[in-house]
Design a protein around this motif. Structure first.
Motif, PDB file in Angstrom:
ATOM      1  N   VAL A  63       0.590  -1.409   0.257  1.00 42.46           N
ATOM      2  CA  VAL A  63       0.016  -0.191  -0.188  1.00 42.46           C
ATOM      3  C   VAL A  63       0.953   1.616   0.129  1.00 42.46           C
ATOM      4  CG1 VAL A  63      -1.970  -1.444   1.250  1.00 42.46           C
ATOM      5  CG2 VAL A  63      -0.213   0.450   2.419  1.00 42.46           C
ATOM      6  N   LYS A  64       2.348   0.889  -0.073  1.00 46.18           N
ATOM      7  CA  LYS A  64       3.370   1.831   0.188  1.00 46.18           C
ATOM      8  C   LYS A  64       2.838   3.128  -1.112  1.00 46.18           C
ATOM      9  CE  LYS A  64       6.974   0.626   3.020  1.00 46.18           C
ATOM     10  NZ  LYS A  64       8.347  -0.206   3.182  1.00 46.18           N
ATOM     11  N   GLY A  65       2.905   4.307  -1.175  1.00 49.43           N
ATOM     12  CA  GLY A  65       2.711   5.566  -2.014  1.00 49.43           C
ATOM     13  C   GLY A  65       0.948   5.479  -2.371  1.00 49.43           C
ATOM     14  N   ARG A  66       0.304   4.821  -2.248  1.00 53.82           N
ATOM     15  CA  ARG A  66      -1.385   4.558  -2.618  1.00 53.82           C
ATOM     16  C   ARG A  66      -2.334   5.031  -1.105  1.00 53.82           C
ATOM     17  NH1 ARG A  66      -3.508   0.664  -3.844  1.00 53.82           N
ATOM     18  NH2 ARG A  66      -2.491  -1.460  -2.860  1.00 53.82           N
ATOM     19  N   PHE A  67      -1.904   4.562  -0.390  1.00 55.49           N
ATOM     20  CA  PHE A  67      -2.103   4.672   2.002  1.00 55.49           C
ATOM     21  C   PHE A  67      -1.919   5.589   2.742  1.00 55.49           C
ATOM     22  CE2 PHE A  67      -4.474   0.642   1.478  1.00 55.49           C
ATOM     23  CZ  PHE A  67      -5.166   0.683   0.389  1.00 55.49           C
ATOM     24  N   THR A  68      -2.750   6.705   2.866  1.00 56.56           N
ATOM     25  CA  THR A  68      -2.342   7.333   4.355  1.00 56.56           C
ATOM     26  C   THR A  68      -3.193   7.336   5.698  1.00 56.56           C
ATOM     27  OG1 THR A  68      -1.199   9.129   2.365  1.00 56.56           O
ATOM     28  CG2 THR A  68      -1.053   9.720   5.127  1.00 56.56           C
ATOM     29  N   ILE A  69      -1.921   7.081   6.525  1.00 56.34           N
ATOM     30  CA  ILE A  69      -2.985   6.844   8.094  1.00 56.34           C
ATOM     31  C   ILE A  69      -2.856   8.118   8.942  1.00 56.34           C
ATOM     32  CG2 ILE A  69      -0.242   6.197   8.996  1.00 56.34           C
ATOM     33  CD1 ILE A  69      -2.244   3.974  10.525  1.00 56.34           C
ATOM     34  N   SER A  70      -3.150   8.277   9.017  1.00 62.63           N
ATOM     35  CA  SER A  70      -2.724   9.966  10.403  1.00 62.63           C
ATOM     36  C   SER A  70      -3.859  10.205  11.565  1.00 62.63           C
ATOM     37  CB  SER A  70      -3.313  10.990   9.561  1.00 62.63           C
ATOM     38  OG  SER A  70      -4.489  11.440   8.676  1.00 62.63           O
TER      39      SER A  70
END
Length: 115
Positions: A63-70
């Motif tokens: 998922v790197k580059g597509r998903f972002t967790i905050s």
């Protein structure tokens, strides 16, 4: 008793986006990290993304580059922005919050990506 309430799952076409949210029903103190996991039928649960109390993050390679967790520790809320979704992202997504002495899990929300 603390419950984690998730929202934002659903059905989306390949290439689309979804944003998952997770909030604790009661205050959790001393959170060490918050994360999102997913499970598909017949497979083990896998880590999707995690955010540490200091702000550091880590992701599954897929998922790197597509998903972002905050997230916001003070508000006991964690988000997962999912872009460029693929059919292989279809799964039940669950949030997790770990305090120093106990961990909490959400009930899971279904994400389905159609091709």
């Amino acid at each position: 008793q603390v419950q984690l309430v998730e929202s934002g799952g659903g059905l989306v076409q390949s290439g689309g986006s979804l944003r998952l949210s997770c909030t604790a029903s009661k205050k959790i103190f001393n959170i060490v990290n918050m994360g999102w996991y997913r499970r598909t039928p017949g497979n083990q649960r896998e880590l999707v993304g995690m955010i540490m109390s200091g702000g550091g993050t880590k992701y599954a390679d897929s998922v790197k580059g597509r998903f972002t967790i905050s997230g916001d520790n003070a508000k006991n809320t964690v988000y997962l922005q999912m872009n460029n979704l693929k059919p292989e992202d279809t799964a039940v997504y669950s949030c997790n919050m770990n305090a120093r002495t106990f961990g909490y899990w959400g009930q899971g929300t279904q994400v389905t990506v159609s091709s």
